[in-house]
Scaffold this active site. Structure first.
Site, PDB file in Angstrom:
ATOM      1  CG  PHE A   1      -1.033   1.146   9.052  1.00 27.89           C
ATOM      2  CD1 PHE A   1      -1.523   2.434   8.872  1.00 27.89           C
ATOM      3  CD2 PHE A   1      -1.782   0.092   8.559  1.00 27.89           C
ATOM      4  CE1 PHE A   1      -2.729   2.675   8.221  1.00 27.89           C
ATOM      5  CE2 PHE A   1      -2.991   0.317   7.902  1.00 27.89           C
ATOM      6  CZ  PHE A   1      -3.466   1.607   7.742  1.00 27.89           C
TER       7      PHE A   1
ATOM      8  CD  GLU B   1      -9.911  13.005   3.512  1.00 27.03           C
ATOM      9  OE1 GLU B   1      -9.954  11.833   3.924  1.00 27.03           O
ATOM     10  OE2 GLU B   1      -9.428  13.321   2.402  1.00 27.03           O
TER      11      GLU B   1
ATOM     12  CG  ASN C   1       1.676   6.216   0.435  1.00 25.93           C
ATOM     13  OD1 ASN C   1       1.610   7.296   1.030  1.00 25.93           O
ATOM     14  ND2 ASN C   1       0.712   5.317   0.484  1.00 25.93           N
TER      15      ASN C   1
ATOM     16  CE  LYS D   1       0.111  10.073   2.657  1.00 26.87           C
ATOM     17  NZ  LYS D   1      -0.076   8.594   2.815  1.00 26.87           N
TER      18      LYS D   1
ATOM     19  NE  ARG E   1      -7.798   6.603  -3.814  1.00 24.13           N
ATOM     20  CZ  ARG E   1      -7.297   6.225  -2.631  1.00 24.13           C
ATOM     21  NH1 ARG E   1      -7.095   7.124  -1.662  1.00 24.13           N
ATOM     22  NH2 ARG E   1      -6.967   4.987  -2.405  1.00 24.13           N
TER      23      ARG E   1
ATOM     24  CG  HIS F   1      -4.611  11.738   2.016  1.00 22.77           C
ATOM     25  ND1 HIS F   1      -5.139  10.589   2.560  1.00 22.77           N
ATOM     26  CD2 HIS F   1      -5.668  12.582   1.822  1.00 22.77           C
ATOM     27  CE1 HIS F   1      -6.452  10.743   2.713  1.00 22.77           C
ATOM     28  NE2 HIS F   1      -6.797  11.954   2.274  1.00 22.77           N
TER      29      HIS F   1
ATOM     30  CE1 TYR G   1      -4.140   9.018   6.523  1.00 26.70           C
ATOM     31  CE2 TYR G   1      -2.500  10.359   7.624  1.00 26.70           C
ATOM     32  CZ  TYR G   1      -3.024   9.801   6.472  1.00 26.70           C
ATOM     33  OH  TYR G   1      -2.407  10.040   5.253  1.00 26.70           O
TER      34      TYR G   1
ATOM     35  NE  ARG H   1      -0.071   6.744  -2.594  1.00 24.96           N
ATOM     36  CZ  ARG H   1      -1.248   6.501  -2.040  1.00 24.96           C
ATOM     37  NH1 ARG H   1      -2.091   5.646  -2.606  1.00 24.96           N
ATOM     38  NH2 ARG H   1      -1.606   7.094  -0.920  1.00 24.96           N
TER      39      ARG H   1
HETATM   40  N1  UDP Z   1      -0.347   2.758   5.382  1.00 28.61           N
HETATM   41  C1  UDP Z   1       0.716   2.129   5.995  1.00 28.61           C
HETATM   42  N2  UDP Z   1       0.732   0.753   6.020  1.00 28.61           N
HETATM   43  C2  UDP Z   1      -0.249  -0.007   5.463  1.00 28.61           C
HETATM   44  C3  UDP Z   1      -1.331   0.648   4.838  1.00 28.61           C
HETATM   45  C4  UDP Z   1      -1.346   2.038   4.812  1.00 28.61           C
HETATM   46  O1  UDP Z   1       1.616   2.772   6.519  1.00 28.61           O
HETATM   47  O2  UDP Z   1      -0.177  -1.241   5.518  1.00 28.61           O
HETATM   48  C5  UDP Z   1      -0.378   4.234   5.342  1.00 28.61           C
HETATM   49  C6  UDP Z   1      -0.050   4.816   3.966  1.00 28.61           C
HETATM   50  O3  UDP Z   1       0.689   6.021   4.141  1.00 28.61           O
HETATM   51  C7  UDP Z   1      -1.434   5.081   3.407  1.00 28.61           C
HETATM   52  C8  UDP Z   1      -2.186   5.528   4.671  1.00 28.61           C
HETATM   53  O4  UDP Z   1      -1.678   4.677   5.695  1.00 28.61           O
HETATM   54  O5  UDP Z   1      -1.408   6.045   2.386  1.00 28.61           O
HETATM   55  C9  UDP Z   1      -3.693   5.405   4.606  1.00 28.61           C
HETATM   56  O6  UDP Z   1      -4.018   4.090   4.222  1.00 28.61           O
HETATM   57  P1  UDP Z   1      -5.183   3.801   3.164  1.00 28.61           P
HETATM   58  O7  UDP Z   1      -5.461   2.335   3.217  1.00 28.61           O
HETATM   59  O8  UDP Z   1      -6.326   4.739   3.413  1.00 28.61           O
HETATM   60  O9  UDP Z   1      -4.490   4.101   1.751  1.00 28.61           O
HETATM   61  P2  UDP Z   1      -4.619   5.311   0.681  1.00 28.61           P
HETATM   62  O10 UDP Z   1      -6.062   5.712   0.622  1.00 28.61           O
HETATM   63  O11 UDP Z   1      -3.722   6.420   1.161  1.00 28.61           O
HETATM   64  O12 UDP Z   1      -4.122   4.714  -0.613  1.00 28.61           O
END
Ligand code: UDP
Length: 140
Positions: free
Chosen positions: A59, A128, A114, A11, A87, A117, A51, A104
């Protein structure tokens, strides 16, 4: 165990701090192989489309703005159990909850910025990957 392909994004917070190599090293150390990679400036439409599943979340707008705030590196990763392995090496969404040694925990700035992705399922990985790569761009 099955060989899988998953999708990763380094990112803008990570590319801005010149961490593309450091993040990729973590992925490779976890046993994942980069079989496709390109650096892109996402458009607003591309980020919104990617997204779309989150479009009702509070958010969403901030996330899209962040994702277009600088270059990203999109990658296809290949390996045994690649979806889960990626993951695991990424760590929890909120870096405050991420395990030591994860990407992270080591690099993320915040729950939004963070650093990475990673696809959350094999089905989403295929969707994706196809969003960003043509089949001939992936060299296993
Ligand atoms: N995100 C955010 N605020 C939140 C939760 C998620 O800005 O409270 C952002 C963060 O960059 C995250 C992305 O949205 O990686 C996608 O969220 P997801 O819950 O899918 O998390 P991930 O799979 O990336 O861990």
């Amino acid at each position: 165990m099955a060989t899988e392909r998953t999708f990763s994004i380094i990112k803008p917070d990570a590319t801005r701090r010149n961490l593309t190599g450091a993040v990729t090293a973590k992925l490779e150390e976890a046993g994942l192989r980069v079989v496709a990679s390109k650096r892109l400036q996402l458009s607003k439409e591309q980020a919104e489309g990617f997204y779309a599943v989150h479009k009702e979340r509070p958010f969403f707008n901030d996330l899209v703005s962040f994702m277009i705030s600088g270059p990203v590196v999109v990658q296809v990763l290949e390996g045994e159990n690649a979806v889960l392995k990626n993951r695991e090496v990424m760590g929890a969404t909120n870096p405050a909850n991420a395990e030591p040694g994860t990407i992270r925990k080591e690099f993320a700035e915040s729950i939004e910025a963070n650093s990475v992705h990673g696809s959350d399922s094999l089905e989403n990985a295929a969707i994706e990957i196809a969003y960003f790569f043509k089949p001939e761009e992936i060299v296993g």
